[in-house]
Scaffold this active site. Structure first.
Site, mmCIF file in Angstrom:
data_model
loop_
_atom_site.group_PDB
_atom_site.id
_atom_site.type_symbol
_atom_site.label_atom_id
_atom_site.label_comp_id
_atom_site.label_asym_id
_atom_site.label_seq_id
_atom_site.Cartn_x
_atom_site.Cartn_y
_atom_site.Cartn_z
ATOM 1 N N ASP A 271 0.230 -18.502 1.788
ATOM 2 C CA ASP A 271 -0.706 -19.435 1.136
ATOM 3 C C ASP A 271 -1.019 -20.616 2.064
ATOM 4 O OD1 ASP A 271 1.980 -20.115 0.821
ATOM 5 O OD2 ASP A 271 1.828 -20.676 -1.296
ATOM 6 N N ASP B 280 -4.651 -7.682 5.164
ATOM 7 C CA ASP B 280 -5.971 -7.320 4.626
ATOM 8 C C ASP B 280 -6.740 -8.579 4.229
ATOM 9 O OD1 ASP B 280 -8.089 -5.796 3.414
ATOM 10 O OD2 ASP B 280 -7.168 -6.254 1.474
ATOM 11 N N LYS C 118 5.793 -14.152 2.457
ATOM 12 C CA LYS C 118 5.886 -14.916 1.210
ATOM 13 C C LYS C 118 7.358 -14.919 0.824
ATOM 14 C CE LYS C 118 4.167 -17.143 -2.285
ATOM 15 N NZ LYS C 118 3.701 -18.546 -2.138
ATOM 16 N N TYR D 52 0.831 -1.210 0.000
ATOM 17 C CA TYR D 52 0.000 0.000 0.000
ATOM 18 C C TYR D 52 0.865 1.259 0.000
ATOM 19 C CZ TYR D 52 -4.167 -2.774 1.269
ATOM 20 O OH TYR D 52 -5.213 -3.668 1.289
ATOM 21 N N ASP E 57 -10.170 -10.651 6.247
ATOM 22 C CA ASP E 57 -11.505 -11.018 5.728
ATOM 23 C C ASP E 57 -11.755 -12.496 6.002
ATOM 24 O OD1 ASP E 57 -11.965 -8.421 4.582
ATOM 25 O OD2 ASP E 57 -13.077 -9.358 2.931
HETATM 26 C C1 IPM Z 1 -9.892 -2.847 4.726
HETATM 27 C C2 IPM Z 1 -10.201 -2.483 3.310
HETATM 28 C C3 IPM Z 1 -9.238 -1.444 2.769
HETATM 29 C C4 IPM Z 1 -7.821 -1.967 2.847
HETATM 30 C C5 IPM Z 1 -9.503 -1.036 1.318
HETATM 31 C C6 IPM Z 1 -10.920 -0.653 1.128
HETATM 32 C C7 IPM Z 1 -8.542 -0.007 0.830
HETATM 33 O O1 IPM Z 1 -10.250 -3.612 2.503
HETATM 34 O O2 IPM Z 1 -9.937 -1.967 5.593
HETATM 35 O O3 IPM Z 1 -9.620 -4.016 4.996
HETATM 36 O O4 IPM Z 1 -7.434 -2.876 2.121
HETATM 37 O O5 IPM Z 1 -7.066 -1.436 3.654
HETATM 38 MN MN MN Z 2 -10.031 -5.412 3.607
#
Ligand code: IPM
Ligand code: MN
Ligand code: NAD
Length: 349
Positions: A217, A241, A184, A133, A245
């Protein structure tokens, strides 16, 4: 008094923010909070050409914390909305770590057969300011058949070290006292190798914490097959990130997952937001699970030193889940407001 900046943003960000504010208002410390709401986001962009005003960081710098909903709209490209608001705040305030806990609560049916609350209790500690990022890169021969894009990953010793130190200190406060450092290193012989070296040197300071290094992975697969083997996961910005999720899903739904973007030297406000986005598919339907946002507000309470209030919010959330007051993403029939009302009622009991 605590001054809180509220940026509901877009989509279900507005709905879950309203729910979290109702929960905070039910606390006995409620009169110590002073809120200011900022209407920044995609609608603001469509009317002004900016996601937030040019002096927004100066404005936010005066607050003790930022509560953030979500950002993202079908009408504005994602890189414009995110770099114009969420990432501008995270990077502008050097919020070095994103803390992303995931717990499968009693009453919530997780996606893994045969797994229960004892199997999913972990935290992702995500490097939050650089890595994939960094925003560094560009195009050449743009629009021609041979066009090229370059996107550069940047890792600094200092950012890795502060993230790793945060992760090991956190692990030290938890029962399992275990860190999994995710990289990785087989394919990324510069950034991941530096990461591994720096994590190993930080780990040497924490002889009371066990740790391992895992490839991202393999770690993704192991999170599904053996989530109980994880306690604190420390990972780069993009790996963190993606894995957060996944860990949100292991807790039943992305809608359950909270986060804190922490300004580690406390010189600037930290920002508290759910892991999820603006969820175009749910907007305006009362279907958004507010728990990720409510638990993010609890992380804010922790950060402000209101640890008992934070625990009360977590206990109220746990009791509401155990009682089966759940939104559709976790198998229930309750609306966003029903869940917020049940959490408020649990706090008042
Ligand atoms: C998160 C989101 C953000 C990130 C995106 C929307 C830029 O996915 O907060 O996890 O990847 O930082
Ligand atoms: Mn995210
Ligand atoms: P998303 O997180 O918005 O949604 C992914 C899936 O999870 C959807 O099926 C959605 O319905 C579900 N979901 C998310 N939050 C939920 C909740 N509270 N309750 C129940 N279900 C929930 O991710 P996406 O669809 O990839 O992205 C939508 C937009 O949000 C994009 O513009 C993206 O850039 C943005 N985004 C913003 C943030 C942020 O502001 N921090 C984070 C992620 C995505």
């Amino acid at each position: 008094m605590y001054r809180i900046a509220v940026i509901p943003g877009d989509g279900i960000g507005l709905e879950v923010c309203a729910a979290a504010l109702r929960v905070l208002a039910a606390l006995d410390v409620a009169e110590r909070f002073e809120y200011e709401t900022f209407p920044w986001g995609s609608a603001h962009y469509l009317s002004t050409g900016q996601m937030m005003p040019a002096d927004a960081l100066d404005t936010l710098a005066d607050f003790d914390a930022i509560l953030f909903g979500a950002v993202g709209s079908r009408e504005v490209p994602d890189h414009v909305t995110l770099w114009g608001l969420r990432l501008a705040i995270v990077q502008g305030f050097d919020q070095g770590v994103s803390l992303r806990p995931a717990r499968l609560l009693e009453g919530v049916r997780g996606p893994l057969a045969g797994r229960g609350p004892e199997d999913v209790d972990l935290v992702v500690v995500r490097e939050n300011t650089e890595g994939e990022y960094s925003g560094i890169g560009g195009f050449t021969r743009r629009g021609l058949p041979g066009e090229v894009a370059v996107q550069t990953t940047v890792y600094s010793h200092d950012a890795i070290a502060r993230t790793a130190r945060y992760a090991f200190e956190l692990a030290r406060s938890r029962d399992a006292r275990h860190v999994t450092s995710v990289t990785k290193s087989n394919a990324s012989p510069h950034a991941s190798v530096l990461w591994d070296e720096v994590v190993a040197s930080v780990a040497a300071e924490f002889t009371d914490v066990t740790w391992e290094s895992a490839l991202v992975d393999a770690a993704a697969a192991r999170l599904v097959l053996a989530p109980q083997e994880f306690d604190v996961i420390v990972a780069s910005n993009l790996h963190g990130d993606i894995l957060s999720d996944l860990t949100g899903a292991l807790a039943g739904s992305l809608g359950m997952a909270p986060s804190a973007n922490l300004s580690l030297d406390r010189s600037r406000p930290s920002m508290f937001e759910p892991v999820h986005g603006s969820a175009f598919d749910l907007v305006g339907r009362g279907l958004a699970n507010p728990i990720g946002m409510v638990l993010s507000a609890a992380l804010m309470l922790d950060d402000l030193g209101l640890v008992q209030s934070a625990e009360r919010v977590r206990d109220a959330v746990a009791s509401v889940c155990a009682a089966g007051v759940l939104t559709a993403d976790v198998g229930g029939h309750a609306t966003t407001d029903d869940v917020a009302s049940a959490i408020v009622a649990a706090l008042r009991r």
